[in-house]
Scaffold this active site. Structure first.
Site, PDB file in Angstrom:
ATOM      1  N   ASN A 141       0.824  -1.209   0.000  1.00 20.87           N
ATOM      2  CA  ASN A 141       0.000   0.000   0.000  1.00 20.87           C
ATOM      3  C   ASN A 141       0.859   1.260   0.000  1.00 20.87           C
ATOM      4  OD1 ASN A 141       0.654  -0.818   2.742  1.00 20.87           O
ATOM      5  ND2 ASN A 141      -0.796   0.732   3.485  1.00 20.87           N
ATOM      6  N   GLU A 143       0.456   5.499   0.566  1.00 23.54           N
ATOM      7  CA  GLU A 143      -0.348   6.641   0.985  1.00 23.54           C
ATOM      8  C   GLU A 143       0.432   7.914   0.698  1.00 23.54           C
ATOM      9  OE1 GLU A 143      -2.382   4.239   4.764  1.00 23.54           O
ATOM     10  OE2 GLU A 143      -1.032   5.937   5.117  1.00 23.54           O
ATOM     11  N   HIS A 154      -3.994   0.734  -2.860  1.00 24.69           N
ATOM     12  CA  HIS A 154      -4.090  -0.439  -2.010  1.00 24.69           C
ATOM     13  C   HIS A 154      -3.118  -1.511  -2.505  1.00 24.69           C
ATOM     14  CE1 HIS A 154      -8.343   0.670  -0.408  1.00 24.69           C
ATOM     15  NE2 HIS A 154      -7.694   1.742  -0.801  1.00 24.69           N
ATOM     16  N   GLU A 156      -3.456  -4.649  -3.039  1.00 22.39           N
ATOM     17  CA  GLU A 156      -4.004  -5.521  -4.075  1.00 22.39           C
ATOM     18  C   GLU A 156      -4.029  -4.817  -5.435  1.00 22.39           C
ATOM     19  OE1 GLU A 156      -6.449  -6.356  -0.258  1.00 22.39           O
ATOM     20  OE2 GLU A 156      -5.236  -4.739  -1.121  1.00 22.39           O
ATOM     21  N   CYS A 184     -11.152  -3.011  -2.961  1.00 20.22           N
ATOM     22  CA  CYS A 184     -10.309  -3.930  -3.721  1.00 20.22           C
ATOM     23  C   CYS A 184     -11.112  -5.096  -4.289  1.00 20.22           C
ATOM     24  CB  CYS A 184      -9.172  -4.455  -2.845  1.00 20.22           C
ATOM     25  SG  CYS A 184      -7.937  -3.186  -2.481  1.00 20.22           S
TER      26      CYS A 184
END
Length: 368
Positions: A141, A143, A154, A156, A184
């Site tokens: 992930n 951010e 994310h 995934e 996701c």
């Protein structure tokens, strides 16, 4: 205008027929070769490759990232600093450690999580998947401080873009360090192989149908079989407008080779982008001292889980070892002129937060 017309329209601009075409073919061939490389060759246990992060470290939104440390101390099984492993290496690891594929990707979740960059939540997520080719892909992930949370990537999603950038056309299974969120689960609904994927987490194995029953699917908006779904080859027939070609020629004359290359890579990603709902393909490329990284727009039938082109390009750079976003010097966005979906304003806000020194250029395309 077809690509081959570029040279005749602007004799000094050889973006496709000469320099750029050769550079881009070599770069994409390098990526494809990852899936075919021998374990004893360039992707051996200690070997380096195009996607082997160096020991570079950097401060990323006040978080220091060291991409060389993807294997925690005290363990013997790790990712060897890579975010993709060819099928031969996967088989070697399974034999060496006496593991099944499910056990292997589950064991690699922790090393994958160490690559995450979550300066807001401090919650690291890792995902490790196996593609139809047998190659292994990593996701984590991302951010972005000082930006709204919906800009986050994310783990995934990262994994899917990683597979997409390496020419993978299906995902067989993936292991995740936390239960996949609804965002996701919806994103994975775009895959042609969606109903066959195994999601492994918390010791269980689940299908997407179990995780998201009665979901909203591409088939709810599209005729079945009318377009290739996500991970399948896309062919958006677009070409630069005359104004964009003139800008590229100007860069050529000024010796701005990286910008010319970025324009070409962003156009290629635009052509390969997944935009079956808006019909507004787009691609972006970012320029750093290390090179040019690109990615395409990816839509979702539910709209909100869509992946913006800048995020896709950042994933490309992170895979290659870019330690911090402030390394971005410039960015090129390619999108449809007067399209119903446009990315320039959002991309400008994103760049201003993560790389305020970066200059953003927008080139437009028209449908052929």
């Amino acid at each position: 205008m077809r690509a081959c017309a570029l040279a005749s329209a602007f004799p000094q601009c050889r973006l496709y027929e000469q320099g750029y075409a050769l550079e881009n073919v070599a770069r994409r061939a390098c990526r494809t070769s990852l899936l075919k490389a021998s374990c004893s060759g360039q992707l051996g246990a200690g070997g380096a490759d195009h996607h082997t992060p160096t020991t570079r470290t950097g401060e990323d939104n006040n978080v220091v990232v060291d991409l060389s440390q993807s294997t925690p101390k005290g363990t013997t099984l790790g990712l060897e600093g890579k975010m993709v492993l060819p099928s031969e290496r996967v088989e070697q690891l399974k034999e060496e450690f006496g593991m099944t594929a499910d056990e292997l990707i589950t064991a690699l979740i922790t090393p994958a999580s160490t690559m995450a960059r979550p300066p807001i939540s401090s919650f690291k997520v890792g995902a490790v998947g196996i593609g139809g080719s047998g190659a292994l892909y990593v996701g984590c992930n991302l951010e972005f401080a000082k930006l709204p949370l919906y800009n986050s990537v994310h783990a995934e999603q990262f994994l899917l873009v990683n597979a997409l950038h390496h020419g993978e056309e299906s995902i067989e299974k993936l292991a995740i360090s936390a239960a996949p969120c609804g965002h996701c689960r919806q994103f994975f609904s775009e895959l042609d192989c969606a109903d066959r994927i195994k999601f492994l987490f918390f010791g269980g194995s689940y299908s997407l149908g179990q995780l998201l029953p009665m979901r909203f699917k591409p088939q709810d908006l599209l005729d079945v079989g009318s377009v290739p779904l996500l991970l399948k080859p896309q062919d958006n027939r677009v070409a630069f407008t005359a104004a964009s070609l003139a800008k590229i020629q100007e860069w050529e004359e000024l010796g701005e080779r990286k910008l010319v290359k970025a324009a070409g890579e962003a156009l290629e990603e635009c052509r390969k982008s997944y935009a079956p709902y808006s019909l507004c393909p787009a691609g972006a490329a970012i320029v750093t001292q290390e090179g040019v990284y690109a990615g395409g727009y990816i839509e979702s039938a539910a709209y909100n889980p869509s992946m913006l082109p800048l995020q896709s390009a950042i994933i490309d750079a992170v895979i290659d070892g870019m330690p911090c976003y402030s390394e971005v010097e410039a960015a090129v966005l390619v999108e449809v002129a007067s399209g119903a979906v446009q990315h320039r304003s959002a991309m400008a806000v994103q760049l201003n937060a993560i790389a305020p020194q970066a200059q953003l250029y927008t080139l437009t395309v028209e449908r052929m």
